[in-house]
Design a protein around this motif. Structure first.
Motif, PDB file in Angstrom:
ATOM      1  N   ALA A 186       1.115   5.520 -10.619  1.00 47.73           N
ATOM      2  CA  ALA A 186      -0.308   6.080 -11.550  1.00 47.73           C
ATOM      3  C   ALA A 186      -1.358   4.540 -11.576  1.00 47.73           C
ATOM      4  O   ALA A 186      -2.507   5.751 -11.467  1.00 47.73           O
ATOM      5  N   CYS A 187      -1.458   3.500 -11.092  1.00 46.90           N
ATOM      6  CA  CYS A 187      -2.476   2.746 -11.387  1.00 46.90           C
ATOM      7  C   CYS A 187      -3.383   3.556  -9.905  1.00 46.90           C
ATOM      8  O   CYS A 187      -4.437   3.780  -9.905  1.00 46.90           O
ATOM      9  N   ASP A 217       0.416  -0.798   0.189  1.00 52.01           N
ATOM     10  CA  ASP A 217      -0.055   0.326   0.273  1.00 52.01           C
ATOM     11  C   ASP A 217       0.958   1.301   0.094  1.00 52.01           C
ATOM     12  O   ASP A 217       1.588   1.806   0.931  1.00 52.01           O
ATOM     13  N   LEU A 218       1.305   1.978  -1.448  1.00 50.95           N
ATOM     14  CA  LEU A 218       1.668   2.934  -1.034  1.00 50.95           C
ATOM     15  C   LEU A 218       1.312   4.304  -0.720  1.00 50.95           C
ATOM     16  O   LEU A 218       1.968   5.140   0.134  1.00 50.95           O
ATOM     17  N   LEU A 255       8.368   8.953  -4.099  1.00 50.04           N
ATOM     18  CA  LEU A 255       7.013   8.180  -4.373  1.00 50.04           C
ATOM     19  C   LEU A 255       6.676  10.436  -4.977  1.00 50.04           C
ATOM     20  O   LEU A 255       5.809   9.855  -6.460  1.00 50.04           O
ATOM     21  N   ARG A 256       7.316  10.649  -4.856  1.00 49.79           N
ATOM     22  CA  ARG A 256       6.974  12.188  -5.756  1.00 49.79           C
ATOM     23  C   ARG A 256       7.691  11.752  -6.858  1.00 49.79           C
ATOM     24  O   ARG A 256       7.277  12.707  -8.294  1.00 49.79           O
ATOM     25  N   ALA A 257       8.428  11.772  -7.822  1.00 52.81           N
ATOM     26  CA  ALA A 257       9.665  11.845  -8.522  1.00 52.81           C
ATOM     27  C   ALA A 257      10.348  10.432  -8.819  1.00 52.81           C
ATOM     28  O   ALA A 257      10.918   9.894  -8.856  1.00 52.81           O
ATOM     29  N   PRO A 258       8.996   9.930  -9.251  1.00 58.70           N
ATOM     30  CA  PRO A 258       9.294   8.385  -9.368  1.00 58.70           C
ATOM     31  C   PRO A 258      10.804   7.900 -10.295  1.00 58.70           C
ATOM     32  O   PRO A 258       9.442   8.290 -11.332  1.00 58.70           O
ATOM     33  N   SER A 259      10.959   7.436 -10.705  1.00 54.34           N
ATOM     34  CA  SER A 259      12.095   7.290 -11.698  1.00 54.34           C
ATOM     35  C   SER A 259      12.324   5.428 -12.258  1.00 54.34           C
ATOM     36  O   SER A 259      11.967   5.691 -13.932  1.00 54.34           O
ATOM     37  N   HIS A 260      12.348   4.957 -11.743  1.00 53.61           N
ATOM     38  CA  HIS A 260      11.627   3.566 -12.286  1.00 53.61           C
ATOM     39  C   HIS A 260       9.849   3.271 -13.248  1.00 53.61           C
ATOM     40  O   HIS A 260       9.475   3.416 -12.166  1.00 53.61           O
ATOM     41  N   PRO A 261       9.991   2.887 -13.728  1.00 49.67           N
ATOM     42  CA  PRO A 261       8.620   2.454 -14.637  1.00 49.67           C
ATOM     43  C   PRO A 261       8.069   1.623 -14.145  1.00 49.67           C
ATOM     44  O   PRO A 261       6.926   1.896 -14.482  1.00 49.67           O
ATOM     45  N   TYR A 262       8.233   0.977 -13.078  1.00 52.42           N
ATOM     46  CA  TYR A 262       7.189   0.106 -12.402  1.00 52.42           C
ATOM     47  C   TYR A 262       7.413   0.518 -11.230  1.00 52.42           C
ATOM     48  O   TYR A 262       5.712   0.933 -11.003  1.00 52.42           O
ATOM     49  N   THR A 263       7.772   1.687 -10.478  1.00 51.90           N
ATOM     50  CA  THR A 263       7.330   2.468  -9.471  1.00 51.90           C
ATOM     51  C   THR A 263       6.285   3.507 -10.004  1.00 51.90           C
ATOM     52  O   THR A 263       5.187   3.680  -9.409  1.00 51.90           O
ATOM     53  N   GLN A 264       6.235   4.270 -11.410  1.00 50.70           N
ATOM     54  CA  GLN A 264       5.430   5.092 -12.088  1.00 50.70           C
ATOM     55  C   GLN A 264       4.267   3.935 -12.192  1.00 50.70           C
ATOM     56  O   GLN A 264       3.493   5.126 -12.065  1.00 50.70           O
ATOM     57  N   ALA A 265       4.427   2.749 -12.611  1.00 54.30           N
ATOM     58  CA  ALA A 265       3.409   2.378 -12.976  1.00 54.30           C
ATOM     59  C   ALA A 265       2.426   2.154 -11.886  1.00 54.30           C
ATOM     60  O   ALA A 265       1.262   2.448 -11.452  1.00 54.30           O
ATOM     61  N   ARG A 271      -4.598   6.290  -2.031  1.00 53.03           N
ATOM     62  CA  ARG A 271      -4.267   4.402  -0.733  1.00 53.03           C
ATOM     63  C   ARG A 271      -4.534   3.580  -1.538  1.00 53.03           C
ATOM     64  O   ARG A 271      -4.606   3.587  -2.704  1.00 53.03           O
ATOM     65  N   SER A 272      -4.370   2.178  -0.751  1.00 49.14           N
ATOM     66  CA  SER A 272      -4.416   1.074  -1.037  1.00 49.14           C
ATOM     67  C   SER A 272      -4.818   0.219  -3.114  1.00 49.14           C
ATOM     68  O   SER A 272      -4.944   0.548  -2.999  1.00 49.14           O
ATOM     69  N   VAL A 273      -3.620   0.258  -3.379  1.00 51.75           N
ATOM     70  CA  VAL A 273      -2.584  -0.484  -3.794  1.00 51.75           C
ATOM     71  C   VAL A 273      -2.969  -1.865  -4.112  1.00 51.75           C
ATOM     72  O   VAL A 273      -2.361  -2.502  -3.172  1.00 51.75           O
ATOM     73  N   SER A 274      -3.991  -1.924  -5.486  1.00 56.19           N
ATOM     74  CA  SER A 274      -4.031  -3.223  -5.384  1.00 56.19           C
ATOM     75  C   SER A 274      -3.228  -3.784  -6.716  1.00 56.19           C
ATOM     76  O   SER A 274      -3.334  -5.500  -6.920  1.00 56.19           O
ATOM     77  N   PHE A 275      -2.761  -3.215  -7.597  1.00 52.95           N
ATOM     78  CA  PHE A 275      -1.840  -3.527  -8.647  1.00 52.95           C
ATOM     79  C   PHE A 275      -2.529  -4.440 -10.031  1.00 52.95           C
ATOM     80  O   PHE A 275      -1.253  -4.483 -10.517  1.00 52.95           O
ATOM     81  N   THR A 276      -3.693  -3.846 -10.039  1.00 54.84           N
ATOM     82  CA  THR A 276      -3.954  -5.275 -10.912  1.00 54.84           C
ATOM     83  C   THR A 276      -4.303  -3.887 -12.416  1.00 54.84           C
ATOM     84  O   THR A 276      -4.405  -4.276 -13.465  1.00 54.84           O
ATOM     85  N   GLY A 277      -4.288  -3.036 -12.151  1.00 49.87           N
ATOM     86  CA  GLY A 277      -3.766  -1.548 -13.474  1.00 49.87           C
ATOM     87  C   GLY A 277      -2.505  -2.118 -14.119  1.00 49.87           C
ATOM     88  O   GLY A 277      -2.994  -1.843 -15.140  1.00 49.87           O
ATOM     89  N   ILE A 278      -1.260  -2.451 -13.240  1.00 49.64           N
ATOM     90  CA  ILE A 278      -0.001  -2.766 -14.672  1.00 49.64           C
ATOM     91  C   ILE A 278      -0.698  -4.181 -15.860  1.00 49.64           C
ATOM     92  O   ILE A 278      -1.444  -5.118 -15.102  1.00 49.64           O
TER      93      ILE A 278
END
Ligand SMILES: Nc1ncnc2c1ncn2[C@@H]1O[C@H](COP(=O)(O)OP(=O)(O)OP(=O)(O)O)[C@@H](O)[C@H]1O
Ligand code: SF4
Ligand SMILES: [Mg+2]
Lengths: 320, 337
Positions: A259-260, A217-218, A246-256, A264-271
């Motif tokens: 972004a999704c 959970d980010l 968190l403010r300036a994520p560099s890795h495409p995975y962190t960005q994804a 709160r409450s990240v479920s990661f289904t968005g990638i």
């Protein structure tokens, strides 16, 4: 100042029927004294395996193949089972498990279980009466209802949130320098989650402990942590101060990830796509099959982590 | 709370005991041979048979007969044994302690060996000690008690001469004063250590024979329970918090693993009393089993009836005890009731 915990180049593999599964491959993290480090990643990326490796409780099928785990200046990988039990687990490292409903032994009184930990790990010269007194005052501090007779009750007589407070008390009982929590709020409802997180943050400041906090959970990371370590498919892909990552994520995975679910409450289904199997990892960058910035080199060579302007260490060829 | 728990279980046992009374009553009435004739023996005249029939109420309406029967059963009045010409209840009271002594000994052997072996097999899951124990426990269930009994007699009594062949006490040893009826207890109470040693030696072979089958299933159930518990989250948690391995296994894991084993032990106890018949007959053990064999061979209905009811009561009592032990081991059960 030496960090409380430093993990470098950790590799862990599991013997399975289908062959060797490389579950952790080059994981690294650093936790400074008095800080909270968040470890974030999708389900199955190896967060619990990392914790088990640190505490030396990997299952029999697992092997640590490379790397080092240095806790307060000592390499834990050279400790024997006995030494870990006597000097580390429950005493200098406290553990808060994921599911409070399943983590207490259902047929023993709460008191027997908490006192069992203190019996072996409390400072020498302290008596059982001292231990009881210490536990009762901890339970009171943690707002467990009826702290005076809580030790005489059984786990099923407490709610999920109350049981998590009991487990936090167990983790803190012997004044550890480091507390490791494996998704300690995932099994709880939102309100209780919030209360427990606030409590943990207070305790870190109050008791001068360091906290390694695993979550997916980010939002929790933003609220609780000082630094963060993002893991993808058994590798650290980005780590650094929370504001930077968190403010300036560099890795495409962190960005994804961000972004999704910006809130709160990240479920990661968005990638799109799925995490590669630990039995068949891509040779190059492990995120390549799902990455929007893939370059030809990505499929061939595994990128190494480099320090970015933001202050984060990032494992990606993309300059992002 | 424990008292309420026990009382509730006792109340629950009453209907099944009444059912048993009805069942046995029906069985007696449909047994083809005339019970009065059987009791009176071959030489009896028709008048004597009629007299007996009247005495036992066999000429009254069925429902009345049932209440008379039930009333007598509750007062433990089972009439006279056709064989010993003594009240059946007295015979049973005299012989029950020997059977219980044998049964308890067999239980103790199967629990104190079976549980640790089961834990050991689980810890060596899929390694050779586990395979070996599984083989042995399959054999233990499969092999007939009478075969084991004869093999043990041949080896330890006849060949090596280490242990007595049969009986409860050597003829050369005078029995101790009867207090509780339990030979070993009485010989200790009266300071007759010679009788105690001799009785213990006589107990070994029959108890071991009787224990084998039960031990095999206790090993299996304990092994399965421990394997299951080792998968639980709280075991990982306890390891992470540095519980010592020995205490973790023998205290914290074991208590969670014995639910199925306790059920099994309860079933075994009833089974041992019934299954002891063969063992008692082979070892000439002066208990209920050999008494029953005698009764069956001589067609002694009253004795068969009393023994059947006795076994029913034993099962009921053991069931209550099993539930109680479950409740003591797992507090969640006690709270739920
Ligand atoms: N005993 C095992 N044998 C084989 N593979 C295992 C074993 N335990 C874990 N794994 C594999 O290791 C990988 C990481 O598992 P781990 O439990 O560490 O993930 P996690 O990040 O904690 O996930 P979650 O968020 O769901 O808790 C998974 O792919 C899993 O399949
Ligand atoms: S290395 Fe290439 S594939 Fe991997 S995350 Fe960076 S850009 Fe994407
Ligand atoms: Mg996990």
């Amino acid at each position: 100042m030496i960090p409380v915990l430093s993990v470098q180049g950790l590799k862990v593999s599991f013997r399975t029927d289908a062959g060797m599964a490389s579950v952790l491959d080059d994981v690294g993290l650093t936790l400074e004294r008095g800080q909270v480090l968040g470890v974030v990643g999708e389900s199955g990326c190896g967060k619990s395996t990392l914790i088990r490796a640190i505490m030396g409780i990997l299952p029999g099928a697992a092997r640590v193949n490379a790397g080092q785990i240095v806790f307060e200046g000592e390499n834990l990988l050279v400790f024997t089972e006995r030494e870990l039990n006597q000097q580390i687990r429950g005493s200098r490292i406290g553990f808060i498990p994921q599911d409070p409903l399943l983590s207490l032994n259902p047929v023993f009184k709460v008191g027997s279980q908490l006192l069992e930990i203190m019996r072996d790990h409390a400072p020498p010269g302290t008596s059982r009466a001292d231990h009881i007194q210490r536990l009762v005052s901890l339970l009171r501090r943690l707002q467990v209802p009826g702290p005076d007779n809580a030790l005489e009750r059984y786990p099923h007589q407490f709610s999920g949130g109350q049981r998590q407070r009991l487990l936090i008390a167990a983790a803190l009982a012997c004044s550890p320098g480091l507390v490791i929590a494996d998704e300690p709020t995932t099994a709880l409802d939102v309100t209780t989650q919030h209360e427990i997180l606030l409590l943990l943050r207070e305790l870190v400041d109050e008791l001068d402990i360091s906290l390694l906090f695993v979550t997916h959970d980010l939002g929790v990371v933003a609220a609780l942590c000082d630094t963060v370590c993002v893991i993808y498919a058994g590798q650290t892909v980005e780590s650094g101060p929370v504001e930077a990552v968190l403010r300036a994520p560099s890795h495409p995975y962190t960005q994804a990830l961000l972004a999704c679910h910006p809130e709160r409450s990240v479920s990661f289904t968005g990638i799109g796509g799925t995490v590669p199997s630990p039995l068949r990892m891509p040779t190059g960058c492990r995120f390549a099959p799902r990455c929007g910035y893939t370059e030809p080199i990505c499929a061939v060579a595994l990128p190494i982590a480099t320090r970015r302007k933001s202050g984060a260490d990032v494992r990606c060829v993309h300059s992002g | 709370m424990i008292l309420r728990f026990v009382l509730r279980r006792c109340a629950l046992a009453v209907p099944s005991l009444i059912g048993l009374l009805v069942l046995t009553f029906v069985l007696i009435r449909v047994v083809p041979s005339d019970p009065a004739a059987a009791m009176a023996g071959d030489a009896a005249t028709p008048e004597q048979i009629a007299q007996l029939r009247h005495e036992y109420g066999l000429d009254r309406p069925v429902w009345e007969q049932f209440f008379v029967y039930a009333g007598k059963a509750v007062r433990l009045d089972f009439g006279e044994s056709a064989f010993s010409h003594r009240p059946v209840a007295l015979d049973i009271a005299q012989r029950l302690p020997a059977t219980l002594e044998l049964t308890f000994a067999a239980m103790a052997i199967s629990i104190f060996l079976g549980v640790p072996l089961g834990v050991f097999a689980a810890l060596r899951h899929n390694q050779w000690p586990d395979f070996a124990l599984r083989m042995v426990s399959v054999l233990g269930v499969a092999v007939a008690a009478f075969w084991v009994a004869i093999m043990l007699q041949l080896l330890f009594a006849m060949e090596l001469g280490w242990l007595p062949l049969r009986g409860e006490l050597s003829v050369s040893v005078p029995p101790p004063v009867r207090l509780s009826g339990f030979l070993l207890v009485d010989s200790l109470l009266t300071g007759r250590f010679d009788a105690f040693g001799d009785g213990l030696a006589h107990l070994v072979l029959p108890a071991v024979t009787l224990a084998l089958g039960g031990m095999a299933s206790i090993v299996r159930f304990t092994r399965a329970g421990v394997l299951d518990t080792l998968q639980q989250d709280f075991v990982t948690y306890e390891r992470a918090m540095g519980y010592r391995r020995m205490r973790l296994i023998w205290r914290y894991v074991l208590r969670n693993s014995v639910t199925a084993t306790i059920t099994q032990i309860g079933l075994l106890f009833g089974g041992l009393i019934a299954g002891g018949v063969v063992v008692e007959a082979i070892y000439d053990w002066p208990g209920i089993g050999s008494y029953t064999v005698n009764a069956i061979l001589t067609g002694d209905h009253q004795v068969m009836l009393a023994v059947t009811l006795l076994i029913g009561v034993v099962y009921a009592v053991v069931n209550i005890l099993t539930d109680l032990v479950h409740g003591l081991v797992d507090p969640r059960l006690m709270d739920r009731s």
